[in-house]
Enzyme design. Structure first.
Site, PDB file in Angstrom:
ATOM      1  N   GLY A 264       0.813  -1.216   0.000  1.00 42.70           N
ATOM      2  CA  GLY A 264       0.000   0.000   0.000  1.00 42.70           C
ATOM      3  C   GLY A 264       0.841   1.258   0.000  1.00 42.70           C
ATOM      4  CD  GLU A 301       2.465   3.664   5.260  1.00 42.65           C
ATOM      5  OE1 GLU A 301       3.559   3.518   5.823  1.00 42.65           O
ATOM      6  OE2 GLU A 301       1.697   2.712   5.005  1.00 42.65           O
ATOM      7  CD  GLU A 323       4.133  -2.156   9.788  1.00 41.85           C
ATOM      8  OE1 GLU A 323       3.040  -1.539   9.836  1.00 41.85           O
ATOM      9  OE2 GLU A 323       5.115  -1.735   9.132  1.00 41.85           O
TER      10      GLU A 323
HETATM   11  N1  TRP Z   1       5.986  -0.702   6.250  1.00 42.81           N
HETATM   12  C1  TRP Z   1       4.969  -0.630   5.235  1.00 42.81           C
HETATM   13  C2  TRP Z   1       3.702  -0.301   5.964  1.00 42.81           C
HETATM   14  O1  TRP Z   1       3.241  -0.800   6.857  1.00 42.81           O
HETATM   15  C3  TRP Z   1       4.774  -1.906   4.513  1.00 42.81           C
HETATM   16  C4  TRP Z   1       5.480  -2.076   3.223  1.00 42.81           C
HETATM   17  C5  TRP Z   1       5.422  -1.268   2.165  1.00 42.81           C
HETATM   18  C6  TRP Z   1       6.257  -3.185   2.808  1.00 42.81           C
HETATM   19  N2  TRP Z   1       6.129  -1.786   1.145  1.00 42.81           N
HETATM   20  C7  TRP Z   1       6.647  -2.954   1.506  1.00 42.81           C
HETATM   21  C8  TRP Z   1       6.667  -4.339   3.413  1.00 42.81           C
HETATM   22  C9  TRP Z   1       7.408  -3.871   0.795  1.00 42.81           C
HETATM   23  C10 TRP Z   1       7.430  -5.250   2.729  1.00 42.81           C
HETATM   24  C11 TRP Z   1       7.811  -5.013   1.436  1.00 42.81           C
HETATM   25  O2  TRP Z   1       3.013   0.517   5.883  1.00 42.81           O
HETATM   26 ZN    ZN Z   2       2.985  -0.052   8.610  1.00 41.21          ZN
END
Ligand code: TRP
Ligand code: ZN
Length: 877
Positions: A264, A301, A323
């Site tokens: 996302g 985010e 998370e």
């Molecule tokens: N940290 C991101 C979120 O929670 C998640 C995320 C975005 C992600 N792109 C990614 C995790 C690619 C693994 C690989 O909002």
């Molecule tokens: Zn996140």
């Protein structure tokens, strides 16, 4: 390829060397980008002297390497597939490297890649190692200075984390910008964006008076689609100040929309990168659900700036630390901004469908796993959503005030550090004085706890005895489970008064809505001074992520649906009532017996429809039957056809019995007012559209006419999409085809709307759905390289079109396996996600099991990425 090896939590050690400051220079080129890195390294104080320096690196071509300015001889270092080792290094030193990478060839979308004409990065979890040699682990936190060099015409905009400090022209039509990020961060939060982008700008003044520039960067044609994201961002910034006392800490906050993105969005420090589907909205192109999703993701985010960035994870086993907490924070934000009861109902109904299924399948894992092969396989509903449920339980256990004190303590004590789940829970223990040691089992035990409850009312003594028994089923690697600490919020609703009765437990008066704590395998709770026979309302608000069984009769459920003071449990009573009826109908279908509709469900719906509801969105939820996926979750053996037939029968029976009522609700909630994604309008629209779907259920003249009129009126995407779905999912191809054609031609230029067009068609229950998927895979707007397209077409078909994906001839399985095999080469992260429906084979009849396993075997015979390998191994174990 040899079998990939797992990483274990128990093997954690601090790195031998840490990086205090990182200087990067990117000279961008699609086929040959040069990356120069200067790392300021020093020995970790907890590690011994004289250890070699090992750095992660994948798909890098090393061009130069030097320590303290001295180029290394070939025998002073060793290169492997996954990294670089320098045999002898000083205690403190500078390491200079230069590597070459090829962003245009990067279809995995990890590291530096190209999306359309622009460059962008995705480094979480382990993408930075595809950019340069580095200790790619979250417990190495450094300040960054990044210079980006690009073509002045093709890449007029050059962005990275932090604040821009220098820019200038270079020979050959090139230019550069240098960025500095003063906050130490792990490399997974690094970001770079370069391209021909336009921005929308706004300002925000933080609670301490800091002026922040807010920017959303998009391709020129999307400039009109950023208002909602910007407004959401400002609301989120204000909310985090008011609710958690946390303010933003840089002079600017940037969001960039990109079309090719695996997830996302990503919380890179000061430079969030978003899937365009998670940021762009317009009343003509986005539904209410999309508006709300964008608001939630923008907030999510942004909230990571504290829960994740300022305080980060020691290692990836702690992923739920950032998370789970951040999902909890965004859920509360959305609840405060919109309708809190509806937000809870939506979250829980999704959770009970999708997370319960994950917990019951071969990839079940605890919120804190103890090993993994490929960490990107662990960005799961368990880590995110169950993690959030556990944080919610903590908040409820210690109370909001102690929780806030604990959170303040956590952010202050660990600012700039990489920490563990124990550190977080420890702060909550200190702030509340409570012992949370048993509660910690929620982090290490996989599986959904099942609670069997029963109760008895003793007239003579005015007592109500409630007996609760808990059991967590075995999951892979975890045959035996210990009892958990499970908070059960409850009320006793008097059958005479219809009111919550006062609760007295062990002589203590608890009010009319209280929490009891189940800690043993079995516990009895005796409520005294219970003046009338009650129906218990249990686990109010879904007070714990468990399956709770209670032998409710249908009258009990109808009673709770009408009387429970807890809105969530009123909805839940309706779902349980519908499930009892559905169970009978599924059995009738299987036995070839005539289906008979339960009149109690009809009467319960009639009552709902006749009441003046103060929350239309909750009413819309109550009128929505459990989804086929949710119903399947409740069955010992999934019979997709019986489930579909039973649900359709209930829908049509309700539609026939309550036609006038649905029509009245539909008419009362129509509006010509200009579209706004506001809670009141959204609520009225959802109620109106639920009514419309019942009116269309029997496909009579009047229903069809109403749907066609709503489609033609073209008032907003929520209504248009709903009408289009009803037409396309009907049995009337003569209605479906012209509507699809009109919609497809009108929106051919808009990729996000075309995603919806794809999904609507391939989720239709008619038997041509699978052929449509194949046909649409050749459509010019489709591409296997674009994750949104894969999700819209393949993901929607395999995940939501249950009758067609599970076709008895196995063609649905074969199609998915073919796609997985191709994606395994292009984008392993997406391949390993899209395969999920095939891994759930245990839930189906033997013939389907055999077909599904055969496809998994066919995939296993390929040369697999670690991502797909790990999932297939577990699925076939
Ligand atoms: N940290 C991101 C979120 O929670 C998640 C995320 C975005 C992600 N792109 C990614 C995790 C690619 C693994 C690989 O909002
Ligand atoms: Zn996140």
């Amino acid at each position: 390829m040899s079998d990939p090896k797992p990483t274990y939590l128990r093997d954690y050690r601090p790195p031998a060397y840490r990086v205090t400051h990182t200087e990067l220079t990117f000279d961008l080129d699609p086929a040959a980008t040069r990356v120069k890195a200067r790392l300021h390294l020093e020995r970790h104080p907890e590690r011994e002297s004289g250890l070699p320096l090992t750095l992660d690196g994948e798909r890098l071509v090393l061009k130069a390497i030097a320590i303290d300015g001295q180029p290394l001889e070939e025998d002073e270092y060793a290169l492997t597939e996954d990294g670089l080792t320098v045999h002898r290094v000083p205690e403190r030193f500078l390491l200079d490297t230069e590597v070459e990478i090829a962003p245009e060839a990067n279809t995995a979308l990890e590291g530096l890649y190209q999306s359309g004409g622009m460059y962008c990065t995705q480094c979480e979890a382990e993408g930075f190692r595809r950019i340069t040699y580095y200790p790619d682990r979250p417990d190495v936190m450094a300040t960054f200075a990044t210079t980006v060099i690009g073509d002045a015409k093709r890449e007029p905009v050059l962005l990275s984390n932090g604040n821009p400090v220098e820019r200038g022209e270079l020979p050959g039509g090139r230019h550069f910008v240098t960025w500095e990020d003063p906050h130490p961060k792990p490399c997974y939060l690094f970001a770079l964006v370069a391209g021909d982008l336009e921005k929308v700008e706004d300002r925000f003044t933080t609670m301490s008076g800091r002026e922040v520039t807010l920017q959303i960067w998009v391709e020129a044609e999307n400039l009109g689609k950023t208002d909602h994201a910007m407004a959401s961002l400002k609301r989120a910034m204000t909310w985090d100040e008011q609710t958690y006392g946390r303010e933003y800490d840089l002079d600017r906050f940037m969001i960039v929309a990109v079309n090719d993105f695996n997830m996302g969005a990503m919380e890179n420090k000061g430079l969030n990168i978003f899937n365009s589907a998670a940021v762009l909205t317009h009343p003509h192109t986005a539904t209410d659900a999309a508006f709300q999703r964008v608001e939630g993701i923008v907030a999510h985010e942004y909230f990571h700036n504290w829960s994740g960035n300022r305080v980060t994870c020691r290692d990836w086993f702690q992923l739920s630390l950032k998370e789970g907490f951040t999902v909890f924070r965004d859920q509360c934000f959305s609840a405060d901004t919109n309708s809190a009861p509806v937000k809870r109902i939506e979250d829980v109904s999704f959770f009970r469908t999708a997370q319960f299924a994950e917990d019951a399948g071969p990839t079940a894992h605890p919120i804190r796993p103890d090993h993994y092969i490929e960490i990107t396989n662990f960005y799961t509903l368990t880590i995110y959503e169950k993690g959030a449920e556990v944080v919610r339980m903590l908040r409820n256990l210690v109370g909001w005030e102690a929780f806030r004190r604990g959170s303040d303590r956590y952010f202050e004590r660990f600012d700039g550090q990489a920490v563990t789940i124990e550190d977080f829970v420890g702060c909550m223990e200190e702030a509340s004085g409570q012992d949370l040691s048993q509660f910690m089992r929620w982090y290490s035990q996989a599986g959904t706890p099942e609670i069997d409850a029963h109760g008895e009312y003793d007239y003579a003594n005015a007592e109500y005895r409630l007996i609760l028994r808990q059991r967590t089923p075995a999951t892979p690697d975890q045959p035996d489970k210990l009892p958990l600490h499970i908070p059960i919020r409850l009320g006793l609703v008097g059958t005479k008064s219809g009111r919550d009765l006062p609760l007295t437990l062990d002589g203590e008066s608890l009010g009319t809505d209280a929490v009891i704590h189940l800690r043993e395998d079995e516990q009895e709770f005796v409520f005294t001074e219970v003046s009338e026979a009650p129906v218990p309302s249990l686990a109010r608000g879904f007070s714990a992520p468990v399956k709770l069984r209670f032998p409710y009769g249908r009258e009990d459920l109808a009673f709770l649906l009408a009387n429970d003071s807890d809105g969530f449990n009123r909805w839940d009573a309706g779902q349980r009532l519908a499930m009892l009826a559905l169970d009978d109908l599924i059995a009738a279908h299987r036995n070839g017996v005539e289906k008979v509709m339960d009149s109690r469900v009809v009467e319960a719906f009639r009552t709902l429809l006749s009441q003046d509801s103060d929350d239309k969105a909750v009413l819309a939820e109550m009128l929505t039957l459990p989804s086929e996926a949710y119903i399947a979750e409740q069955q010992p053996l999934v019979d997709v056809d019986a489930i579909h037939a039973a649900r359709t029968f209930v829908k049509q029976s309700l539609a026939m019995a309550l036609r006038d009522e649905f029509l009245a609700v539909f008419e009362a909630n129509r509006s010509e007012a200009p579209y706004a994604p506001e809670p009141e309008q959204i609520a009225a629209r959802s109620l109106k559209n639920v009514a419309l779907s019942y009116l269309m259920a029997i496909e009579d003249e009047e229903g069809i006419e109403l749907v066609q009129r709503q489609f033609a009126a073209d008032h907003n995407m929520t209504d248009v999409r709903h009408a289009l779905t009803l037409l396309v999912h009907s049995s009337r191809d003569d209605l479906a085809e012209p509507a699809l054609r009109r919609f497809g031609e009108k929106w051919a230029h808009d990729p996000l709307v075309m995603d919806q067009w794809f999904s609507i068609q391939v989720t239709r229950p008619q038997p041509d759905a699978l052929e449509r998927v194949k046909f649409l895979m050749e459509h010019p707007a489709f591409s296997l390289k674009n994750p949104n397209k894969v999700r819209a077409l393949i993901g929607a078909f395999a995940g939501q079109n249950r009758v067609n994906f599970h076709r008895a001839d196995g063609e649905g399985y074969r199609l998915l396996a073919d796609v997985v095999i191709e994606l395994n080469r292009l984008n392993p992260e997406i391949a390993a996600r899209i395969i999920t429906p095939l891994t759930r084979w245990q839930r189906f009849d033997e013939a389907r099991q055999a077909l599904m396993k055969a496809e998994l075997e066919r995939i296993r015979a390929e040369e697999l990425s670690p991502n797909v390998y790990e999932v297939v191994q577990k699925a076939l174990a």
